[in-house]
Design a protein around this motif. Structure first.
Motif, PDB file in Angstrom:
ATOM      1  N   LEU A 232      39.802 -27.676  81.264  1.00 10.13           N
ATOM      2  CA  LEU A 232      38.352 -27.835  81.298  1.00 10.13           C
ATOM      3  C   LEU A 232      37.460 -28.834  80.736  1.00 10.13           C
ATOM      4  O   LEU A 232      36.408 -28.922  80.951  1.00 10.13           O
ATOM      5  CB  LEU A 232      37.934 -26.452  80.924  1.00 10.13           C
ATOM      6  N   VAL A 244      41.460 -23.213  85.374  1.00 15.08           N
ATOM      7  CA  VAL A 244      42.012 -21.973  84.851  1.00 15.08           C
ATOM      8  C   VAL A 244      41.731 -20.921  85.889  1.00 15.08           C
ATOM      9  O   VAL A 244      40.672 -21.205  86.435  1.00 15.08           O
ATOM     10  CB  VAL A 244      41.643 -21.500  83.449  1.00 15.08           C
ATOM     11  N   GLY A 246      40.762 -16.880  86.427  1.00 13.54           N
ATOM     12  CA  GLY A 246      40.778 -15.546  85.829  1.00 13.54           C
ATOM     13  C   GLY A 246      40.280 -14.547  86.859  1.00 13.54           C
ATOM     14  O   GLY A 246      39.771 -14.840  87.780  1.00 13.54           O
ATOM     15  N   VAL A 272      31.798 -25.079  85.516  1.00 12.09           N
ATOM     16  CA  VAL A 272      31.822 -25.308  86.820  1.00 12.09           C
ATOM     17  C   VAL A 272      32.982 -24.548  87.418  1.00 12.09           C
ATOM     18  O   VAL A 272      34.101 -24.628  86.818  1.00 12.09           O
ATOM     19  CB  VAL A 272      32.319 -26.854  87.034  1.00 12.09           C
ATOM     20  N   ARG A 274      34.492 -21.613  90.701  1.00 12.92           N
ATOM     21  CA  ARG A 274      34.444 -21.043  92.019  1.00 12.92           C
ATOM     22  C   ARG A 274      35.252 -19.847  92.393  1.00 12.92           C
ATOM     23  O   ARG A 274      35.844 -19.355  91.473  1.00 12.92           O
ATOM     24  CB  ARG A 274      35.078 -22.159  93.212  1.00 12.92           C
ATOM     25  N   THR A 276      37.883 -17.835  94.682  1.00 11.72           N
ATOM     26  CA  THR A 276      39.087 -18.102  95.612  1.00 11.72           C
ATOM     27  C   THR A 276      39.118 -17.397  97.025  1.00 11.72           C
ATOM     28  O   THR A 276      39.970 -17.711  97.913  1.00 11.72           O
ATOM     29  CB  THR A 276      40.589 -18.079  94.878  1.00 11.72           C
TER      30      THR A 276
ATOM     31  N   TYR B  15      40.034  -7.404 102.933  1.00 12.46           N
ATOM     32  CA  TYR B  15      39.907  -8.532 102.093  1.00 12.46           C
ATOM     33  C   TYR B  15      41.099  -8.635 101.150  1.00 12.46           C
ATOM     34  O   TYR B  15      41.809  -7.499 101.088  1.00 12.46           O
ATOM     35  CB  TYR B  15      38.596  -8.187 101.229  1.00 12.46           C
ATOM     36  N   SER B  16      41.017  -9.732 100.422  1.00 14.41           N
ATOM     37  CA  SER B  16      42.183  -9.877  99.364  1.00 14.41           C
ATOM     38  C   SER B  16      41.321 -10.058  98.071  1.00 14.41           C
ATOM     39  O   SER B  16      40.133 -10.432  98.232  1.00 14.41           O
ATOM     40  CB  SER B  16      43.096 -11.192  99.554  1.00 14.41           C
ATOM     41  N   SER B  18      39.939 -11.596  95.027  1.00  9.37           N
ATOM     42  CA  SER B  18      39.780 -13.047  94.684  1.00  9.37           C
ATOM     43  C   SER B  18      39.882 -13.056  93.049  1.00  9.37           C
ATOM     44  O   SER B  18      39.666 -12.390  92.444  1.00  9.37           O
ATOM     45  CB  SER B  18      38.433 -13.457  95.138  1.00  9.37           C
ATOM     46  N   ASP B  19      40.277 -14.384  92.932  1.00  6.06           N
ATOM     47  CA  ASP B  19      40.139 -15.007  91.444  1.00  6.06           C
ATOM     48  C   ASP B  19      39.096 -15.952  91.378  1.00  6.06           C
ATOM     49  O   ASP B  19      38.318 -16.380  92.205  1.00  6.06           O
ATOM     50  CB  ASP B  19      41.510 -15.667  91.309  1.00  6.06           C
ATOM     51  N   ALA B  20      38.950 -16.167  90.113  1.00  6.14           N
ATOM     52  CA  ALA B  20      37.944 -17.214  89.707  1.00  6.14           C
ATOM     53  C   ALA B  20      38.413 -18.390  89.069  1.00  6.14           C
ATOM     54  O   ALA B  20      39.461 -18.171  88.330  1.00  6.14           O
ATOM     55  CB  ALA B  20      36.760 -16.439  88.791  1.00  6.14           C
ATOM     56  N   ARG B  21      38.240 -19.538  89.602  1.00  7.92           N
ATOM     57  CA  ARG B  21      38.727 -20.679  88.943  1.00  7.92           C
ATOM     58  C   ARG B  21      37.723 -21.440  88.323  1.00  7.92           C
ATOM     59  O   ARG B  21      36.397 -21.632  88.821  1.00  7.92           O
ATOM     60  CB  ARG B  21      39.213 -21.585  90.090  1.00  7.92           C
ATOM     61  N   VAL B  22      37.938 -21.817  87.330  1.00 11.07           N
ATOM     62  CA  VAL B  22      37.152 -22.716  86.390  1.00 11.07           C
ATOM     63  C   VAL B  22      37.717 -24.000  86.082  1.00 11.07           C
ATOM     64  O   VAL B  22      38.781 -24.035  85.575  1.00 11.07           O
ATOM     65  CB  VAL B  22      36.812 -21.928  85.052  1.00 11.07           C
ATOM     66  N   THR B  23      37.032 -24.979  86.328  1.00  7.06           N
ATOM     67  CA  THR B  23      37.612 -26.275  86.320  1.00  7.06           C
ATOM     68  C   THR B  23      36.892 -27.199  85.181  1.00  7.06           C
ATOM     69  O   THR B  23      37.428 -28.233  84.850  1.00  7.06           O
ATOM     70  CB  THR B  23      37.498 -27.006  87.693  1.00  7.06           C
ATOM     71  N   GLN B  24      35.720 -26.772  84.859  1.00  8.76           N
ATOM     72  CA  GLN B  24      35.087 -27.663  83.739  1.00  8.76           C
ATOM     73  C   GLN B  24      34.145 -26.714  82.789  1.00  8.76           C
ATOM     74  O   GLN B  24      33.418 -25.969  83.498  1.00  8.76           O
ATOM     75  CB  GLN B  24      34.427 -28.830  84.214  1.00  8.76           C
TER      76      GLN B  24
END
Lengths: 338, 341
Positions: A232, A244, A246, A272, A274, A276, B15-16, B18-24
């Motif tokens: 991150l 990552v 979660g 930041v 999103r 999935t 639906y499936s 969902s996950d949350a992706r954190v990239t920054q």
């Protein structure tokens, strides 16, 4: 809320003279393109520049009185009057600040000239700190312009309303001028006049940006390796290259490096993220100090493409008073998926 | 009729998870630009010599501690540099040149200022047999052997530099007032009259009075008696040759050796005599003057002179000479001794 927005322009990449990466996720109004470029910062870090004819802005809750402060540098000599910043009501331009070819400052309401400074010129290629307070009203409007902490223009009981609403909902940095003019911006803050702190001019300030440098307590799964924080701390953001993952109730708290700043007016946690798939998820920004964890209001991620979610923490949640250098250095910041 | 089927597929609604992706993630702090800075420099130098006689003893300690703070900061900057140097020598009665050089460079630079404080404290001790201690901001002392060379160097550079140009607004108020006064002659007659025009204005200039001043008649008025006068004589203005004489009493004595000795006492009386001459008197005025002199002879009279001053005294030349110059022209001259009433 008193402190509304902080922008240090330090998290959009470290390569100079290229478009800032990911800035559009924080600045939702206008276009971030190759006409914006990462530049050397005003004091430390980085700034961004605008080429002529470009604009970028952010939307805020409609507010009658706002104070905007930012470091500004007209990098090149102006060949024509240059628009610098606009207070907007939707798409209608209200009070806007312009820089004259002489370096003097002018206040306009839309295209109507209101006032111009005399003897307050700032030469080109010189950083200065500009603060503009605007109270939007048809007759009881007010504005006050400060440069490097000194009042250079002000008026009250005047018309400052450009649109149909007595409020501002968009702040735009603009560069409308002759070809070749570059305007640099850095260390920006926006506040309203509510609350007991951060409700008036701060004078020349700076924004210090820090990235995580350790895992404190993590639930999320790293896409690679074993250190969540290392996925991150990218500058610029690398999206799905590493991240990552979660699910609801997962909490990640990270350690951050020490800061140099002595007096801290507030901080903003930027994340930041999103989704999935189709299941809606919320994210909560966290600031843990001592044994107390401060949480922001849950905000929907609401997108399967990366978006930025952010929250202001004006006070140390453990002391309920302003952040101190030692308080920030001992704190952890992170997020919770809900 | 047969049925042809050319495509089949199944669509499921669901639906499936969902996950949350954190990239920054990063944190931005809004600060006033000041920084928490710590700069410690601890330096210790010890030199112990067990030396042979006649060898020089030298100890040089040069220490530089710069702290540079640049940027639009608004914090006090303090820099303390304390340096102690001891040069101790025991039982070395024949050494000639105990060198003790202490160079200290203390520099503080700051981009912009609210206040800059720089303190430089220096304590240096030199010992021989009995302890001698000097504690002063800038004192260097060397105590040497009897008959030896003496060298003492005290070098100190202290620099306070300020770098940066910042535009600051400046306000200065200056009150300027103006007024004009002039005469406004609207016709030939007005030019001859006293008609000053006083215009508007806020200045401190006091305009002239709008009424014409009373011109003096320039007469010499004698009254008798001084208090409650019953006799008044008005004469013409005296001639320009009038005199005002102040007579101071003093005693001049010349010694046998020829030295002039002057005695005077401020308590001794002083007399003031007005000597006037009045011309062009008519015979009526002449007669009136003779009558007035006869009436007031040896008595106190009043004299109102041509400047409006009231005197009180005596005419000391009652036997004045009245000269008949020509027809209708008589001239008198008399002395009046008195004082301003």
């Amino acid at each position: 809320m008193a402190l509304v927005f902080i922008e240090g322009f330090d998290a959009y990449g470290t390569t100079l003279n290229v478009a800032p990466v990911g800035m559009g996720r924080k600045w939702g109004d206008g276009t971030v393109s190759s006409f914006m470029r990462v530049r050397t910062g005003r004091l430390t870090g980085y700034s961004v520049s605008l080429d002529p004819g470009n604009a970028v802005g952010f939307v805020v809750p409609a507010t009658q009185t706002l104070i905007l402060g930012f470091g500004f540098n007209s990098k090149t000599a102006n060949l024509a009057e240059t628009r610098v910043v606009e207070f907007r009501d939707g798409s209608t331009i209200g009070i806007n600040l312009r820089r004259q070819t002489t370096g003097e400052w002018s206040i306009y309401l839309g295209t109507t000239h209101l006032a111009t400074t005399s003897g307050e010129a700032v030469p080109y290629d010189t950083w200065c700190y500009v603060e503009l307070r605007v109270k939007v009203d048809n007759s009881a409007g007010e504005y006050e312009l400060r440069v490097n902490g000194s009042v250079v223009l002000s008026a009250s009981s005047t018309d400052t309303q450009g649109g149909s609403n007595a409020s501002t909902d968009t702040i735009r940095l603009v560069a409308t001028s002759a070809s070749g003019v570059l305007l640099y911006y850095d260390d920006l803050y926006l506040l309203d006049e509510t609350g007991s702190t951060n409700n008036t001019f701060h004078g020349p300030v700076k924004v210090e940006t820090i990235f995580p440098n350790g895992d404190s307590a993590v639930d999320c799964t790293p896409s690679t390796g074993s250190d969540n924080y290392a996925l991150l701390d990218d500058n610029a953001v690398n999206d799905d290259t590493d991240y990552v993952t979660g699910v609801a109730t997962d909490v990640d708290l990270y350690d951050y490096p020490s800061v140099d700043s002595n007096v801290i007016f507030g901080l903003m946690v930027n994340t930041v993220c999103r989704e999935t798939d189709a299941t809606p998820l919320d994210i909560v920004q966290l600031a843990k100090s001592g044994s107390t964890t401060g949480s922001s209001t849950a905000e929907a991620i609401g997108s399967t493409t990366y978006v930025m979610r952010k929250a202001i923490f004006e006070e140390n949640p453990d002391t309920s008073s302003a952040w101190t250098n030692s308080g920030v250095n001992a704190a952890q910041f992170g997020f919770e998926i809900q | 009729m047969p049925v042809r089927a050319t495509q089949q597929y199944v669509e499921t609604l669901g639906y499936s998870v969902s996950d949350a992706r954190v990239t920054q993630q990063y944190v931005e702090l809004l600060t006033d630009g000041s920084r928490v800075g710590t700069h410690f420099l601890v330096f210790s130098e010890d030199a112990t010599y067990i030396i042979e006689r006649t060898l020089p003893v030298s100890q040089t300690l040069t220490l530089t501690e710069p702290v540079d703070v640049r940027g639009p900061l608004y914090m006090d900057v303090g820099q303390n540099l304390n340096l102690d140097q001891f040069d101790t020598q025991y039982k070395n009665p024949t050494h000639e040149f105990p060198g003790n050089v202490l160079d200290l460079l203390d520099t503080a630079s700051i981009g912009t200022t609210i206040s800059v404080a720089q303190m430089l404290e220096l304590v240096q001790e030199g010992r021989r047999i009995t302890r001698i201690q000097n504690v002063l901001s800038l004192v260097q002392s060397v105590l040497v052997g009897k008959g030896g060379l003496v060298a003492q160097n005290l070098e100190l550079v202290e620099v306070l530099a300020r770098q940066g140009i910042f535009v600051r607004g400046a306000a200065q108020s200056m009150s300027l007032t103006q007024s004009a006064t002039y005469e406004f002659p609207d016709d030939t007659c007005v030019k001859k009259r006293y008609t000053p025009f006083v215009g508007a204005g806020t200045g401190e200039y006091t305009p002239p009075p709008t009424t014409a001043p009373t011109l003096a008649t320039g007469t010499l008025t004698l009254t008798y008696p001084f208090a409650s006068p019953s006799s008044t004589l008005v004469l013409r203005n005296p001639e320009f040759t009038d005199r005002d004489m102040l007579n101071f009493n003093r005693i001049n004595r010349k010694t046998r050796g020829g030295t002039l000795v002057v005695f005077a006492d401020p308590n001794w009386p002083k007399t003031q005599v007005l000597s006037v001459q009045v011309d062009n008197l008519s015979h009526t005025q002449r007669d009136a003057l003779i009558t007035f002199l006869a009436t007031s002879l040896g008595k106190e009279i009043g004299l109102l002179d041509w400047e409006g001053r009231q005197w009180r005294g005596l005419i000391v030349t009652p036997n004045l000479l009245i000269t008949h110059v020509k027809r209708g022209d008589r001239s008198i001259e008399f002395d009046f001794q008195g004082a301003l009433a």
